[in-house]
Design a protein around this motif. Structure first.
Motif, PDB file in Angstrom:
ATOM      1  N   PHE A  88       4.638  25.377  25.433  1.00  0.00           N
ATOM      2  CA  PHE A  88       3.500  25.920  25.105  1.00  0.00           C
ATOM      3  C   PHE A  88       2.113  25.626  26.032  1.00  0.00           C
ATOM      4  N   PRO A  89       2.035  26.386  27.366  1.00  0.00           N
ATOM      5  CA  PRO A  89       1.412  25.860  28.287  1.00  0.00           C
ATOM      6  C   PRO A  89       0.015  25.389  27.938  1.00  0.00           C
ATOM      7  N   VAL A  93       0.965  17.819  25.819  1.00  0.00           N
ATOM      8  CA  VAL A  93       2.477  17.339  25.473  1.00  0.00           C
ATOM      9  C   VAL A  93       2.758  17.016  24.249  1.00  0.00           C
ATOM     10  N   GLU A  94       1.885  16.183  23.818  1.00  0.00           N
ATOM     11  CA  GLU A  94       1.780  15.538  22.271  1.00  0.00           C
ATOM     12  C   GLU A  94       1.745  16.669  21.256  1.00  0.00           C
ATOM     13  N   GLN A  95       0.930  17.785  21.571  1.00  0.00           N
ATOM     14  CA  GLN A  95       0.858  18.712  20.690  1.00  0.00           C
ATOM     15  C   GLN A  95       2.260  19.662  20.660  1.00  0.00           C
ATOM     16  N   ASN A  96       2.688  19.902  21.762  1.00  0.00           N
ATOM     17  CA  ASN A  96       3.873  20.553  21.879  1.00  0.00           C
ATOM     18  C   ASN A  96       4.891  20.029  20.996  1.00  0.00           C
ATOM     19  N   ALA A 127       0.460  21.110  29.140  1.00  0.00           N
ATOM     20  CA  ALA A 127       1.943  21.382  29.713  1.00  0.00           C
ATOM     21  C   ALA A 127       1.763  22.298  30.867  1.00  0.00           C
ATOM     22  N   GLY A 128       0.797  23.577  30.811  1.00  0.00           N
ATOM     23  CA  GLY A 128       0.753  24.269  31.782  1.00  0.00           C
ATOM     24  C   GLY A 128       0.225  23.405  33.190  1.00  0.00           C
ATOM     25  N   ASP A 129      -0.221  22.543  33.242  1.00  0.00           N
ATOM     26  CA  ASP A 129      -0.620  21.828  34.399  1.00  0.00           C
ATOM     27  C   ASP A 129       0.264  21.030  34.968  1.00  0.00           C
ATOM     28  N   MET A 130       1.587  20.768  34.138  1.00  0.00           N
ATOM     29  CA  MET A 130       2.581  19.887  34.790  1.00  0.00           C
ATOM     30  C   MET A 130       3.475  20.373  35.720  1.00  0.00           C
ATOM     31  N   GLY A 132       7.346  21.712  37.519  1.00  0.00           N
ATOM     32  CA  GLY A 132       8.539  22.358  36.973  1.00  0.00           C
ATOM     33  C   GLY A 132       9.322  21.105  36.460  1.00  0.00           C
ATOM     34  N   GLY A 133       9.548  20.005  36.954  1.00  0.00           N
ATOM     35  CA  GLY A 133      10.491  19.136  36.535  1.00  0.00           C
ATOM     36  C   GLY A 133       9.959  18.546  35.220  1.00  0.00           C
ATOM     37  N   GLU A 134       8.494  18.236  35.174  1.00  0.00           N
ATOM     38  CA  GLU A 134       7.910  17.692  34.014  1.00  0.00           C
ATOM     39  C   GLU A 134       8.077  18.547  32.855  1.00  0.00           C
ATOM     40  N   GLN A 135       7.845  19.666  33.054  1.00  0.00           N
ATOM     41  CA  GLN A 135       7.913  20.912  31.951  1.00  0.00           C
ATOM     42  C   GLN A 135       9.244  20.931  31.650  1.00  0.00           C
ATOM     43  N   GLN A 136      10.265  20.900  32.212  1.00  0.00           N
ATOM     44  CA  GLN A 136      11.813  20.920  31.859  1.00  0.00           C
ATOM     45  C   GLN A 136      12.078  19.871  30.903  1.00  0.00           C
ATOM     46  N   MET A 137      11.467  18.559  31.552  1.00  0.00           N
ATOM     47  CA  MET A 137      11.785  17.298  30.432  1.00  0.00           C
ATOM     48  C   MET A 137      11.153  17.746  28.920  1.00  0.00           C
ATOM     49  N   LEU A 138       9.926  18.111  29.193  1.00  0.00           N
ATOM     50  CA  LEU A 138       9.295  18.345  28.042  1.00  0.00           C
ATOM     51  C   LEU A 138      10.075  19.611  27.045  1.00  0.00           C
ATOM     52  N   ALA A 139      10.640  20.769  27.686  1.00  0.00           N
ATOM     53  CA  ALA A 139      11.377  21.760  27.064  1.00  0.00           C
ATOM     54  C   ALA A 139      12.569  21.043  26.261  1.00  0.00           C
ATOM     55  N   VAL A 140      13.369  20.294  26.987  1.00  0.00           N
ATOM     56  CA  VAL A 140      14.445  19.592  26.409  1.00  0.00           C
ATOM     57  C   VAL A 140      13.899  18.794  25.212  1.00  0.00           C
TER      58      VAL A 140
END
Length: 227
Positions: A88-89, A93-96, A127-130, A132-140
């Motif tokens: 959710f961009p 991060v914590e809200q996600n 999350a949208g400001d992270m 690509g690699g950071e977003q992938q970690m969050l997605a996992v």
């Protein structure tokens, strides 16, 4: 256990997956490989009911996977990490993580931070400001917050720098070894993924042309002729 029997998936007149049958335990570490258009991402989506026009059967833990009912199927214990639109961009991060884990114990949030310490550092960042690699970690981590028995990941290293690719794949290996969560990866980065998975599937034209140990596929002198 996943059981796939005579699975065929279509997009209009195009047959993307053609009469595929196989089975695997939930603790598996498996890679699905193939050239663009080989059917690998479609096959992964079929495992969670993400393709509408299918025939054959997919069964997980004795329960049928119902086509076009992803929201229902994930409740069986399947975590799905798509290649795009996987966070959710406009939320932090914590809200996600809180949204993903709304039905889980709060201790699972600490597990996510232990697996990916960077997320704790960035917990107040959108999350949208992270990267690509950071977003992938969050997605996992979002998928893990649902406490799945198995994780399905579509191109988890796409577009990432080599050093980040290694970090993401190492984290996935830890998830399998420490949490017992199975992993099914669709990957273009074949050699890097073969270091993580134990079983390898190669699709060509929607059909399985190789199914065996990852070491066996890596050892083939004509490896790239399979793709």
């Amino acid at each position: 256990m996943f059981e796939v029997q005579n699975l065929t998936a279509c997009y209009g007149p195009l047959i993307a997956v053609n009469d595929v049958s196989l089975s695997f335990e939930t603790g598996v570490r498996m890679g699905i490989f193939g050239h663009n258009g080989s059917g690998k991402s479609t096959f992964l989506k079929c495992l969670v009911g993400g393709v509408k026009d299918v025939s054959g059967a997919v069964v997980f833990g004795g329960s049928p996977i119902v086509a076009d009912q992803v929201h229902r199927n994930v409740m069986l214990g399947i975590g799905f990490v798509p290649q795009v639109q996987n966070v959710f961009p406009n939320l932090t991060v914590e809200q996600n993580l809180h949204i993903a884990g709304s039905k889980s114990n709060s201790s699972f949030l600490e597990e996510a931070y232990a697996l990916f310490p960077l997320l704790r550092e960035r917990q107040d960042q959108l999350a949208g400001d992270m990267s690509g690699g950071e977003q992938q970690m969050l997605a996992v981590s979002l998928a893990l917050m649902t406490r799945p028995q198995i994780l399905l990941l579509d191109e988890p290293t796409a577009g990432l720098a080599p050093a980040i690719v290694k970090n993401v794949l190492n984290s996935l290996s830890r998830i399998n070894s420490e949490l017992g969560t199975g992993l099914i990866l669709v990957e273009q980065n074949v050699l890097a993924a073969l270091d993580v998975v134990e079983r390898a599937i190669v699709l060509k034209g929607g059909r399985i042309v190789f199914d065996g140990a990852s070491e066996e596929l890596r050892a083939k002198e004509d490896l790239w002729a399979w793709f």
